[in-house]
Design a protein around this motif. Sequence first.
Motif, PDB file in Angstrom:
ATOM      1  N   VAL A  41      49.206  36.469  36.530  1.00  0.00           N
ATOM      2  CA  VAL A  41      48.417  37.697  36.660  1.00  0.00           C
ATOM      3  C   VAL A  41      47.357  37.750  35.560  1.00  0.00           C
ATOM      4  CG1 VAL A  41      48.512  40.219  36.593  1.00  0.00           C
ATOM      5  CG2 VAL A  41      50.276  38.945  37.815  1.00  0.00           C
ATOM      6  N   ALA A  42      47.739  37.383  34.347  1.00  0.00           N
ATOM      7  CA  ALA A  42      46.778  37.371  33.233  1.00  0.00           C
ATOM      8  C   ALA A  42      45.671  36.358  33.499  1.00  0.00           C
ATOM      9  CB  ALA A  42      47.497  37.042  31.922  1.00  0.00           C
ATOM     10  N   PHE A  43      46.009  35.202  34.069  1.00  0.00           N
ATOM     11  CA  PHE A  43      45.022  34.188  34.438  1.00  0.00           C
ATOM     12  C   PHE A  43      44.001  34.778  35.404  1.00  0.00           C
ATOM     13  CE2 PHE A  43      44.194  31.316  38.080  1.00  0.00           C
ATOM     14  CZ  PHE A  43      43.293  30.436  37.487  1.00  0.00           C
ATOM     15  N   LEU A  44      44.480  35.460  36.439  1.00  0.00           N
ATOM     16  CA  LEU A  44      43.574  36.044  37.431  1.00  0.00           C
ATOM     17  C   LEU A  44      42.712  37.145  36.811  1.00  0.00           C
ATOM     18  CD1 LEU A  44      46.002  36.208  40.483  1.00  0.00           C
ATOM     19  CD2 LEU A  44      44.140  34.562  40.092  1.00  0.00           C
ATOM     20  N   ALA A  45      43.314  37.973  35.959  1.00  0.00           N
ATOM     21  CA  ALA A  45      42.556  39.047  35.312  1.00  0.00           C
ATOM     22  C   ALA A  45      41.489  38.479  34.391  1.00  0.00           C
ATOM     23  CB  ALA A  45      43.498  39.957  34.529  1.00  0.00           C
ATOM     24  N   ARG A  46      41.839  37.463  33.618  1.00  0.00           N
ATOM     25  CA  ARG A  46      40.887  36.839  32.693  1.00  0.00           C
ATOM     26  C   ARG A  46      39.727  36.225  33.459  1.00  0.00           C
ATOM     27  NH1 ARG A  46      44.812  34.765  29.710  1.00  0.00           N
ATOM     28  NH2 ARG A  46      44.875  32.832  30.860  1.00  0.00           N
ATOM     29  N   LEU A  47      40.058  35.515  34.520  1.00  0.00           N
ATOM     30  CA  LEU A  47      39.018  34.877  35.331  1.00  0.00           C
ATOM     31  C   LEU A  47      38.106  35.921  35.960  1.00  0.00           C
ATOM     32  CD1 LEU A  47      37.984  32.141  36.311  1.00  0.00           C
ATOM     33  CD2 LEU A  47      39.597  32.287  38.198  1.00  0.00           C
ATOM     34  N   ALA A  48      38.686  36.978  36.521  1.00  0.00           N
ATOM     35  CA  ALA A  48      37.893  38.025  37.172  1.00  0.00           C
ATOM     36  C   ALA A  48      36.997  38.754  36.183  1.00  0.00           C
ATOM     37  CB  ALA A  48      38.818  39.013  37.876  1.00  0.00           C
ATOM     38  N   SER A  49      37.497  38.989  34.969  1.00  0.00           N
ATOM     39  CA  SER A  49      36.706  39.739  33.997  1.00  0.00           C
ATOM     40  C   SER A  49      35.608  38.899  33.350  1.00  0.00           C
ATOM     41  CB  SER A  49      37.614  40.333  32.921  1.00  0.00           C
ATOM     42  OG  SER A  49      38.206  39.311  32.153  1.00  0.00           O
ATOM     43  N   ARG A  50      35.776  37.583  33.316  1.00  0.00           N
ATOM     44  CA  ARG A  50      34.789  36.720  32.672  1.00  0.00           C
ATOM     45  C   ARG A  50      33.759  36.145  33.637  1.00  0.00           C
ATOM     46  NH1 ARG A  50      38.336  33.116  28.525  1.00  0.00           N
ATOM     47  NH2 ARG A  50      36.731  31.625  29.094  1.00  0.00           N
ATOM     48  N   SER A  51      34.058  36.159  34.919  1.00  0.00           N
ATOM     49  CA  SER A  51      33.158  35.539  35.888  1.00  0.00           C
ATOM     50  C   SER A  51      31.994  36.468  36.250  1.00  0.00           C
ATOM     51  CB  SER A  51      33.928  35.188  37.165  1.00  0.00           C
ATOM     52  OG  SER A  51      33.045  34.650  38.122  1.00  0.00           O
ATOM     53  N   PRO A  52      30.768  35.918  36.327  1.00  0.00           N
ATOM     54  CA  PRO A  52      29.635  36.742  36.754  1.00  0.00           C
ATOM     55  C   PRO A  52      29.660  37.000  38.264  1.00  0.00           C
ATOM     56  CG  PRO A  52      28.917  34.493  36.334  1.00  0.00           C
ATOM     57  CD  PRO A  52      30.355  34.572  35.932  1.00  0.00           C
ATOM     58  N   HIS A  53      30.514  36.278  38.983  1.00  0.00           N
ATOM     59  CA  HIS A  53      30.658  36.419  40.434  1.00  0.00           C
ATOM     60  C   HIS A  53      32.032  37.017  40.745  1.00  0.00           C
ATOM     61  CE1 HIS A  53      27.283  33.597  40.649  1.00  0.00           C
ATOM     62  NE2 HIS A  53      27.962  32.825  39.824  1.00  0.00           N
ATOM     63  N   THR A  54      32.155  37.639  41.902  1.00  0.00           N
ATOM     64  CA  THR A  54      33.453  38.135  42.331  1.00  0.00           C
ATOM     65  C   THR A  54      34.358  36.949  42.649  1.00  0.00           C
ATOM     66  OG1 THR A  54      32.459  40.128  43.266  1.00  0.00           O
ATOM     67  CG2 THR A  54      34.669  39.550  44.040  1.00  0.00           C
ATOM     68  N   VAL A  55      35.541  36.935  42.054  1.00  0.00           N
ATOM     69  CA  VAL A  55      36.512  35.874  42.294  1.00  0.00           C
ATOM     70  C   VAL A  55      37.245  36.189  43.592  1.00  0.00           C
ATOM     71  CG1 VAL A  55      38.592  34.736  41.418  1.00  0.00           C
ATOM     72  CG2 VAL A  55      36.759  35.393  39.840  1.00  0.00           C
ATOM     73  N   ARG A  56      37.367  35.162  44.448  1.00  0.00           N
ATOM     74  CA  ARG A  56      38.064  35.336  45.725  1.00  0.00           C
ATOM     75  C   ARG A  56      39.436  34.682  45.662  1.00  0.00           C
ATOM     76  NH1 ARG A  56      34.314  33.847  50.745  1.00  0.00           N
ATOM     77  NH2 ARG A  56      35.149  31.812  50.218  1.00  0.00           N
ATOM     78  N   ILE A  57      40.427  35.387  46.213  1.00  0.00           N
ATOM     79  CA  ILE A  57      41.773  34.854  46.366  1.00  0.00           C
ATOM     80  C   ILE A  57      41.951  34.533  47.840  1.00  0.00           C
ATOM     81  CG2 ILE A  57      44.250  35.286  46.130  1.00  0.00           C
ATOM     82  CD1 ILE A  57      42.880  35.324  43.467  1.00  0.00           C
ATOM     83  N   LEU A  58      42.250  33.268  48.134  1.00  0.00           N
ATOM     84  CA  LEU A  58      42.413  32.827  49.513  1.00  0.00           C
ATOM     85  C   LEU A  58      43.886  32.742  49.879  1.00  0.00           C
ATOM     86  CD1 LEU A  58      39.900  29.827  49.426  1.00  0.00           C
ATOM     87  CD2 LEU A  58      39.412  32.199  50.029  1.00  0.00           C
ATOM     88  N   ARG A  59      44.233  33.285  51.020  1.00  0.00           N
ATOM     89  CA  ARG A  59      45.553  33.126  51.635  1.00  0.00           C
ATOM     90  C   ARG A  59      46.708  33.454  50.684  1.00  0.00           C
ATOM     91  NH1 ARG A  59      45.635  27.354  54.130  1.00  0.00           N
ATOM     92  NH2 ARG A  59      45.340  26.794  51.959  1.00  0.00           N
ATOM     93  N   ALA A  60      46.625  34.572  49.999  1.00  0.00           N
ATOM     94  CA  ALA A  60      47.673  34.958  49.047  1.00  0.00           C
ATOM     95  C   ALA A  60      48.964  35.295  49.784  1.00  0.00           C
ATOM     96  CB  ALA A  60      47.219  36.154  48.218  1.00  0.00           C
ATOM     97  N   PRO A  61      50.084  34.692  49.357  1.00  0.00           N
ATOM     98  CA  PRO A  61      51.367  35.040  49.975  1.00  0.00           C
ATOM     99  C   PRO A  61      51.791  36.444  49.564  1.00  0.00           C
ATOM    100  CG  PRO A  61      51.693  33.491  48.176  1.00  0.00           C
ATOM    101  CD  PRO A  61      50.210  33.660  48.348  1.00  0.00           C
ATOM    102  N   PRO A  62      52.769  37.024  50.248  1.00  0.00           N
ATOM    103  CA  PRO A  62      53.192  38.398  49.963  1.00  0.00           C
ATOM    104  C   PRO A  62      53.567  38.644  48.498  1.00  0.00           C
ATOM    105  CG  PRO A  62      54.160  37.669  52.018  1.00  0.00           C
ATOM    106  CD  PRO A  62      53.472  36.473  51.423  1.00  0.00           C
TER     107      PRO A  62
END
Length: 139
Positions: free
Chosen positions: A85-106
């Motif tokens: 979760v921290a990885f995804l948050a860090r990536l989303a907050s640092r990226s100038p583009h919207t980060v997409r999550i593909l085919r996330a399991p439940p």
Amino acid sequence: MQDASNAASHSPDGGDADENTGPQIGDPASIHVIVGTSRARVVLSGEIDAEVSSELGEAISDAEASGLPVEIDAHHVTFMDSSGVAFLARLASRSPHTVRILRAPPTVRFLLEVTRIGELLEIVDDDPGVDLDITSAQH
């Protein structure tokens, strides 16, 4: 971190993973970064937890170095803890583009909802495929 050419799937007992059942809980983590012509893809599978924190950090660095929009293929994630979760948050907050999550399991969707990190990401149910530049890859 492994590269895309080492993407063979193996089960924890050393045999090949069954293509029909996919990854199972207890499968070791696998993290790959694939840089295409218009976006970078981080492919996650198995158990994404504190044991792979350094590999997740490397994946962020590699994806950011491309300067391209980033997408995360989470289809084969069997478990994710706060490190993921921290990885995804860090990536989303640092990226100038919207980060997409593909085919996330439940399980991943649940974490994104509970932590509200999903509000920072675009969650996509299908896979648009990777846009590799075949001519430069052959040289």
